[in-house]
Design an enzyme around this catalytic site. Sequence first.
Site, PDB file in Angstrom:
ATOM      1  N   ASN A   8     -24.376  -6.473 -10.908  1.00  0.00           N
ATOM      2  CA  ASN A   8     -24.164  -5.180 -11.560  1.00  0.00           C
ATOM      3  C   ASN A   8     -22.915  -5.259 -12.433  1.00  0.00           C
ATOM      4  O   ASN A   8     -21.792  -5.208 -11.932  1.00  0.00           O
ATOM      5  CB  ASN A   8     -24.018  -4.098 -10.475  1.00  0.00           C
ATOM      6  CG  ASN A   8     -23.808  -2.716 -11.056  1.00  0.00           C
ATOM      7  OD1 ASN A   8     -23.908  -2.534 -12.270  1.00  0.00           O
ATOM      8  ND2 ASN A   8     -23.520  -1.751 -10.191  1.00  0.00           N
ATOM      9  N   LYS A  10     -21.937  -3.090 -14.514  1.00  0.00           N
ATOM     10  CA  LYS A  10     -21.405  -1.737 -14.736  1.00  0.00           C
ATOM     11  C   LYS A  10     -21.088  -1.514 -16.222  1.00  0.00           C
ATOM     12  O   LYS A  10     -21.833  -1.984 -17.074  1.00  0.00           O
ATOM     13  CB  LYS A  10     -20.190  -1.499 -13.837  1.00  0.00           C
ATOM     14  CG  LYS A  10     -20.511  -1.824 -12.375  1.00  0.00           C
ATOM     15  CD  LYS A  10     -19.498  -1.322 -11.398  1.00  0.00           C
ATOM     16  CE  LYS A  10     -19.947  -1.691  -9.990  1.00  0.00           C
ATOM     17  NZ  LYS A  10     -19.103  -1.133  -8.946  1.00  0.00           N
ATOM     18  N   HIS A  93     -26.772   4.987  -7.884  1.00  0.00           N
ATOM     19  CA  HIS A  93     -25.551   4.257  -7.518  1.00  0.00           C
ATOM     20  C   HIS A  93     -24.448   5.279  -7.193  1.00  0.00           C
ATOM     21  O   HIS A  93     -24.390   6.357  -7.807  1.00  0.00           O
ATOM     22  CB  HIS A  93     -25.115   3.365  -8.687  1.00  0.00           C
ATOM     23  CG  HIS A  93     -24.010   2.416  -8.311  1.00  0.00           C
ATOM     24  ND1 HIS A  93     -22.698   2.822  -8.236  1.00  0.00           N
ATOM     25  CD2 HIS A  93     -24.034   1.118  -7.955  1.00  0.00           C
ATOM     26  CE1 HIS A  93     -21.950   1.787  -7.860  1.00  0.00           C
ATOM     27  NE2 HIS A  93     -22.733   0.741  -7.682  1.00  0.00           N
ATOM     28  N   GLU A  95     -21.498   5.524  -7.989  1.00  0.00           N
ATOM     29  CA  GLU A  95     -20.689   5.955  -9.143  1.00  0.00           C
ATOM     30  C   GLU A  95     -21.418   7.038  -9.936  1.00  0.00           C
ATOM     31  O   GLU A  95     -20.790   7.933 -10.505  1.00  0.00           O
ATOM     32  CB  GLU A  95     -20.339   4.738 -10.013  1.00  0.00           C
ATOM     33  CG  GLU A  95     -19.267   3.886  -9.341  1.00  0.00           C
ATOM     34  CD  GLU A  95     -19.328   2.400  -9.654  1.00  0.00           C
ATOM     35  OE1 GLU A  95     -20.026   2.007 -10.604  1.00  0.00           O
ATOM     36  OE2 GLU A  95     -18.677   1.623  -8.918  1.00  0.00           O
ATOM     37  N   GLU A 165     -24.672   0.416   0.265  1.00  0.00           N
ATOM     38  CA  GLU A 165     -23.313   0.221  -0.234  1.00  0.00           C
ATOM     39  C   GLU A 165     -22.385   1.289   0.340  1.00  0.00           C
ATOM     40  O   GLU A 165     -22.324   2.412  -0.197  1.00  0.00           O
ATOM     41  CB  GLU A 165     -23.293   0.319  -1.760  1.00  0.00           C
ATOM     42  CG  GLU A 165     -24.150  -0.710  -2.459  1.00  0.00           C
ATOM     43  CD  GLU A 165     -23.739  -0.885  -3.918  1.00  0.00           C
ATOM     44  OE1 GLU A 165     -23.253  -1.968  -4.256  1.00  0.00           O
ATOM     45  OE2 GLU A 165     -23.874   0.059  -4.699  1.00  0.00           O
ATOM     46  N   GLY A 171     -15.792  -2.170  -4.819  1.00  0.00           N
ATOM     47  CA  GLY A 171     -14.659  -2.446  -5.698  1.00  0.00           C
ATOM     48  C   GLY A 171     -13.300  -2.409  -5.026  1.00  0.00           C
ATOM     49  O   GLY A 171     -12.267  -2.408  -5.687  1.00  0.00           O
ATOM     50  N   SER A 207     -17.851  -5.210  -2.401  1.00  0.00           N
ATOM     51  CA  SER A 207     -16.851  -6.274  -2.275  1.00  0.00           C
ATOM     52  C   SER A 207     -17.414  -7.609  -1.786  1.00  0.00           C
ATOM     53  O   SER A 207     -16.770  -8.328  -1.025  1.00  0.00           O
ATOM     54  CB  SER A 207     -15.698  -5.813  -1.378  1.00  0.00           C
ATOM     55  OG  SER A 207     -15.005  -4.749  -2.002  1.00  0.00           O
TER      56      SER A 207
HETATM   57  P1  PGA Z   1     -18.318  -4.543  -6.074  1.00  0.00           P
HETATM   58  O1  PGA Z   1     -19.425  -3.493  -6.619  1.00  0.00           O
HETATM   59  O2  PGA Z   1     -19.049  -5.822  -5.751  1.00  0.00           O
HETATM   60  O3  PGA Z   1     -17.361  -4.703  -7.218  1.00  0.00           O
HETATM   61  O4  PGA Z   1     -17.704  -3.949  -4.874  1.00  0.00           O
HETATM   62  C1  PGA Z   1     -20.692  -3.404  -6.030  1.00  0.00           C
HETATM   63  C2  PGA Z   1     -21.486  -2.296  -6.674  1.00  0.00           C
HETATM   64  O5  PGA Z   1     -20.931  -1.233  -6.967  1.00  0.00           O
HETATM   65  O6  PGA Z   1     -22.700  -2.418  -6.899  1.00  0.00           O
END
Ligand code: PGA
Length: 244
Positions: A8, A10, A93, A95, A165, A171, A207
């Site tokens: 991803n 983003k 997601h 976000e 998640e 993140g 992460s």
């Molecule tokens: P990350 O993001 O691996 O940077 O924690 C995962 C995601 O949001 O899909």
Amino acid sequence: MKKIFIANWKMQLDIKESNSLSKGYARLFKTSRDEVVAAPDFSSLSAVSVNLKKSAVKLCAQDISAYNKGAYTGEVGAQSLKQLGVKYVLVGHSERRMYFKEGGELINLKISQALKNSLIPVLCIGESFKERQAKKTHLILRKQLEEALVNLKISDDKLIIVAYEPIWAIGSGKAISPQEAESAHVFIKGVSAEIIGQIPRVIYGGSVNANNASDFLEWPNIDGLLVGGASLKLDEFSKIVKLK
Ligand code: PGA
């Protein structure tokens, strides 16, 4: 069974950067024993699609409109995604839930739209730290699954993937333990089967990096990984997929 790795990107890369990273992906994954998938932003899909054509890497969109063609300013519909060679779409997601106030009803419409157009939805769910502390993880996961999957007719030839998640793990550099992820995945599979009569594949996100990826992949109900930050570095991502 093949593991699924979804990268991803983003909104971390512009078109030029996505173009260049996808050329690296195409070089590395000419063939692959697993399902490797890249999710660039909408504006980069076209260039990335061309670059990935001769590789094993599949294309994923980060979102999909809940609607068919029409007067929906700013939206990107399923037909355009199909024409760009997209196979998967992320839906819900955290976000998008957090910053764009996406809720269960809209997420349900988006999944339905993806399925109608033979795109594979990757439904993202997860609890917050506060909810976990309050021992509400199962309650929240069940609620998110019920809202997202209600009234969907999923025939045996249609697939759906769930990405688990935990929100605070995204993140933050603080992944949850693989045992905790495994037990959440078992729960998610059970609840999904109750709702849609099909056991989805469930991947873990939050992460993931080259050091912890294999610890997750050892577990029988962790069917793959959704990788954000670590998918932007070619070398690290190739280690996650175990090319090295
Ligand atoms: P990350 O993001 O691996 O940077 O924690 C995962 C995601 O949001 O899909």
